[in-house]
Design a protein around this motif. Structure first.
Motif, PDB file in Angstrom:
ATOM      1  N   SER A 139       2.447   4.459   1.428  1.00 49.94           N
ATOM      2  CA  SER A 139       2.756   4.958   2.758  1.00 49.94           C
ATOM      3  C   SER A 139       1.989   6.251   3.064  1.00 49.94           C
ATOM      4  CB  SER A 139       4.267   5.213   2.875  1.00 49.94           C
ATOM      5  OG  SER A 139       4.595   5.700   4.146  1.00 49.94           O
ATOM      6  N   ASN A 177      -4.200   6.409   4.199  1.00 49.66           N
ATOM      7  CA  ASN A 177      -5.081   5.566   5.015  1.00 49.66           C
ATOM      8  C   ASN A 177      -6.037   4.733   4.175  1.00 49.66           C
ATOM      9  OD1 ASN A 177      -3.940   6.526   7.384  1.00 49.66           O
ATOM     10  ND2 ASN A 177      -5.437   8.165   7.637  1.00 49.66           N
ATOM     11  N   GLU A 212      -5.717  -3.907   3.569  1.00 54.05           N
ATOM     12  CA  GLU A 212      -6.143  -4.765   4.683  1.00 54.05           C
ATOM     13  C   GLU A 212      -7.352  -5.616   4.302  1.00 54.05           C
ATOM     14  OE1 GLU A 212      -5.102  -3.053   9.050  1.00 54.05           O
ATOM     15  OE2 GLU A 212      -6.749  -2.062   8.005  1.00 54.05           O
ATOM     16  N   THR A 220       0.842  -1.187   0.000  1.00 53.66           N
ATOM     17  CA  THR A 220       0.000   0.000   0.000  1.00 53.66           C
ATOM     18  C   THR A 220       0.883   1.244   0.000  1.00 53.66           C
ATOM     19  OG1 THR A 220      -0.096   0.139   2.425  1.00 53.66           O
ATOM     20  CG2 THR A 220      -1.741  -1.253   1.326  1.00 53.66           C
ATOM     21  N   SER A 224      -5.551   3.682   1.052  1.00 55.93           N
ATOM     22  CA  SER A 224      -4.773   2.626   0.404  1.00 55.93           C
ATOM     23  C   SER A 224      -4.523   1.488   1.399  1.00 55.93           C
ATOM     24  CB  SER A 224      -3.439   3.195  -0.108  1.00 55.93           C
ATOM     25  OG  SER A 224      -2.606   2.168  -0.607  1.00 55.93           O
ATOM     26  N   TYR A 225      -4.187   1.848   2.622  1.00 56.19           N
ATOM     27  CA  TYR A 225      -3.908   0.814   3.626  1.00 56.19           C
ATOM     28  C   TYR A 225      -5.175   0.033   3.965  1.00 56.19           C
ATOM     29  CZ  TYR A 225      -1.440  -1.512   7.391  1.00 56.19           C
ATOM     30  OH  TYR A 225      -0.843  -2.471   8.165  1.00 56.19           O
ATOM     31  N   VAL A 257       0.284  -6.991   5.262  1.00 56.02           N
ATOM     32  CA  VAL A 257       0.144  -5.738   4.518  1.00 56.02           C
ATOM     33  C   VAL A 257       1.395  -4.899   4.756  1.00 56.02           C
ATOM     34  CG1 VAL A 257      -1.225  -3.651   4.194  1.00 56.02           C
ATOM     35  CG2 VAL A 257      -2.358  -5.803   4.805  1.00 56.02           C
ATOM     36  N   THR A 275       3.925  -1.377   3.208  1.00 56.13           N
ATOM     37  CA  THR A 275       3.804  -0.060   2.574  1.00 56.13           C
ATOM     38  C   THR A 275       5.034   0.229   1.721  1.00 56.13           C
ATOM     39  OG1 THR A 275       4.923   1.307   4.238  1.00 56.13           O
ATOM     40  CG2 THR A 275       2.624   0.683   4.694  1.00 56.13           C
TER      41      THR A 275
END
Length: 223
Positions: free
Chosen positions: A136, A139, A146, A134, A141-142, A163, A165
């Protein structure tokens, strides 16, 4: 009396518009059916084979097969799907220009999300597992990562590498695009067990189903 009827009619019309708006932005059981755009990026292609598998399978072929199946399933769920490639081609005369073309396609299409499909490779045949990269400090993208990683790891076809970054690994496809996206490393094609699953029809269908479930979960969570 007539005034009361007019007011009631006006309220009914307003409520009707609200219902229609909600209907076209949400499906049954929270399934997203609005015209959201997803770009699917099948890794490598053409002269760029990507990793070469345990039994000489080429990464570029497997990523394309999975990407096309994924696009079809996402379309069935109401998404507008675009691809960076739909056949075995390079998008530039070198890896640099190929990558630039992919980034340009994604940024020009302005997708709600994009999914870059890849397979890992290693000189160590024992290396295996699925992982999601994802952007860095992004949020969304993360969260997308997830949602998808949770689904993929739940079927236990390989080990869960988690997951990660772009702090863990610099990836231009994430760092130079402007929209929410993830890069999926669906397994190690150089591992006998991972490769067998990744190239099987049933394995690809299950993986695609997991990615679709993860994408739907993401959109339901951000509403």
């Amino acid at each position: 009396m007539k005034k009361g009827i007019l007011i009631a009619s006006f309220i009914i019309i307003i409520l009707g518009f609200i219902f229609i708006f909600k209907y076209f932005n949400r499906g049954e059981l929270g399934q997203v059916i609005s015209k959201r755009i997803i770009v699917i990026d099948a890794g490598h292609g053409g002269v760029d084979t990507g990793s070469i598998g345990y039994s000489n399978t080429l990464e570029k072929d497997v990523t394309l097969n999975i990407s096309l199946k994924l696009g079809q399933k996402l379309e069935e769920n109401g998404f507008d799907i675009y691809y960076t490639r739909e056949e075995d081609v390079s998008l530039g005369d070198s890896e640099f220009y190929d990558l630039n073309s992919r980034i340009k396609i994604i940024n020009n299409l302005k997708p709600d999300v994009f999914l870059s499909i890849h397979l890992n490779g290693s000189e160590y045949e024992s290396a295996r597992g699925v992982e999601t990269y994802t952007r860095s400090l992004d949020n969304k993208s993360y969260l997308l990562g997830e949602c998808i990683q949770d689904e993929l790891s739940s079927i236990e076809y390989t080990t869960d590498r988690g997951v990660k970054t772009t702090k863990d690994r610099r990836l231009a496809i994430l760092n130079r695009t402007k929209y929410v996206g993830v890069l999926l490393e669906l397994g190690f094609i150089t591992n006998e067990s991972d490769e067998e699953y990744l190239i099987s029809v049933s394995g690809q269908e299950i993986i695609v189903g997991c990615i679709v479930s993860g994408v739907l979960d993401y959109f339901n969570k951000i509403q």
